[in-house]
Scaffold this active site. Structure first.
Site, PDB file in Angstrom:
ATOM      1  N   ASP A  65       2.307  -0.666  -4.036  1.00  0.00           N
ATOM      2  CA  ASP A  65       2.320   0.163  -2.838  1.00  0.00           C
ATOM      3  C   ASP A  65       3.529   1.077  -2.825  1.00  0.00           C
ATOM      4  OD1 ASP A  65       4.260  -1.903  -2.292  1.00  0.00           O
ATOM      5  OD2 ASP A  65       2.716  -3.043  -1.264  1.00  0.00           O
ATOM      6  N   ASP A 134       2.652 -12.607   8.106  1.00  0.00           N
ATOM      7  CA  ASP A 134       1.354 -12.509   8.774  1.00  0.00           C
ATOM      8  C   ASP A 134       0.196 -12.606   7.786  1.00  0.00           C
ATOM      9  OD1 ASP A 134       1.613 -10.094   7.491  1.00  0.00           O
ATOM     10  OD2 ASP A 134       1.413  -8.856   9.288  1.00  0.00           O
ATOM     11  N   HIS A 136      -0.136 -10.790   4.947  1.00  0.00           N
ATOM     12  CA  HIS A 136      -0.505  -9.580   4.201  1.00  0.00           C
ATOM     13  C   HIS A 136      -0.101  -9.702   2.733  1.00  0.00           C
ATOM     14  CE1 HIS A 136       3.695  -8.092   5.205  1.00  0.00           C
ATOM     15  NE2 HIS A 136       3.587  -7.675   3.968  1.00  0.00           N
ATOM     16  N   GLU A 141      -2.519  -5.108   5.901  1.00  0.00           N
ATOM     17  CA  GLU A 141      -2.176  -5.822   7.119  1.00  0.00           C
ATOM     18  C   GLU A 141      -3.388  -6.599   7.644  1.00  0.00           C
ATOM     19  OE1 GLU A 141       0.810  -6.069   7.745  1.00  0.00           O
ATOM     20  OE2 GLU A 141       1.883  -4.217   8.173  1.00  0.00           O
TER      21      GLU A 141
END
Length: 258
Positions: A65, A134, A136, A141
């Site tokens: 990314d 979380d 990811h 996400e």
């Protein structure tokens, strides 16, 4: 999915480096590289092994990314981070480490270009992954499509807070990123997920023992035929079946490998 619970981050780094080294020594390789704090120990271990003869001269690498809007020379662009923490210390060829262009005028076209470049390289052999608090992976996400491809994403406030430690202030963390999608990641031949520390325990448990659901993007890895999950004792704290994982790993045949 093989889940290996190790005593500490150093043991995780050594085992991850073993897996990557084994693939690199087999010949031309395509590696998927992650950023963040979790892979740093693995990169340090690989740099040390390079100093003792491990060569990356026949390897290529693709980053997961990149922040949108950060120039490649910015110290927190992921191209800079990978160069600083790993690639600049080993012998990748000059054009062998590929990243997304966070300044591209047309992010959708850049995403398509990147997908095509991965395919042209023959796909990723070993994809290194961290996991967010979380759940990811990459910057996919919660509620990301399990079939998603490389694209632009908006970061959650939680992810921006988690990444603020790398910037002078939380306000400097970009709101948007380009990231490989879950569908893209799942096309790698071997996925290597690392989890370190108590803060990752809930996400690790959801990813490997919970349902496959978009609310925990890393749970998509359950759909892949070749996944190795390496966690330290703290990150394994919320797993329900640790004894089983330890039992099977302790009795794994030597010929089976990773």
């Amino acid at each position: 999915m093989e889940i290996i619970v190790l005593p500490d981050p150093d043991a995780v780094a050594r085992t991850a480096a073993d897996i990557i080294e084994e693939r690199v020594r087999r010949g031309p390789s395509v590696l998927g590289l992650a950023t963040g704090s979790t892979p740093l120990g693995t990169y340090r271990e690989l740099i040390e092994r390079h100093r003792h003869g491990l060569s990356f001269a026949e390897a290529q690498a693709f980053l997961l990314d990149e922040y949108v809007g950060l120039p490649a020379a910015h110290p927190e662009s992921y191209r800079s981070v990978i160069r600083r923490e790993f690639a600049g210390h080993v012998d990748f060829a000059a054009d062998a480490v590929h990243g997304l262009d966070g300044e591209a005028a047309d992010p959708a076209a850049e995403a398509a270009r990147y997908e095509a470049s991965i395919a042209a390289a023959g796909g990723v052999d070993v994809q290194l992954l961290g996991i967010g608090t979380d759940g990811h992976i990459g910057f996919n996400e919660p509620m990301s499509s399990l079939a998603s491809r490389t694209r632009i994403k908006t970061l959650t406030e939680q992810t921006r807070r988690d990444n603020a430690r790398f910037f002078a202030s939380p306000d400097e963390v970009p709101e948007h990123v380009l990231t490989q999608g879950l569908g893209t990641i799942l096309e790698a031949r071997h996925l290597l997920l690392l989890g370190l520390g108590e803060a990752k325990a809930a996400a690790v448990a959801a990813a490997v023992e919970g349902p496959v659901a978009a609310i925990c993007p890393a749970s998509a890895l359950q759909l892949h035929p070749h996944v190795t999950v390496l966690v330290d004792a703290a990150a394994a704290a919320e797993l329900a079946h640790t004894e089983y994982y330890q039992y099977t790993y302790g009795r794994k045949p030597a010929w089976q490998g990773f």
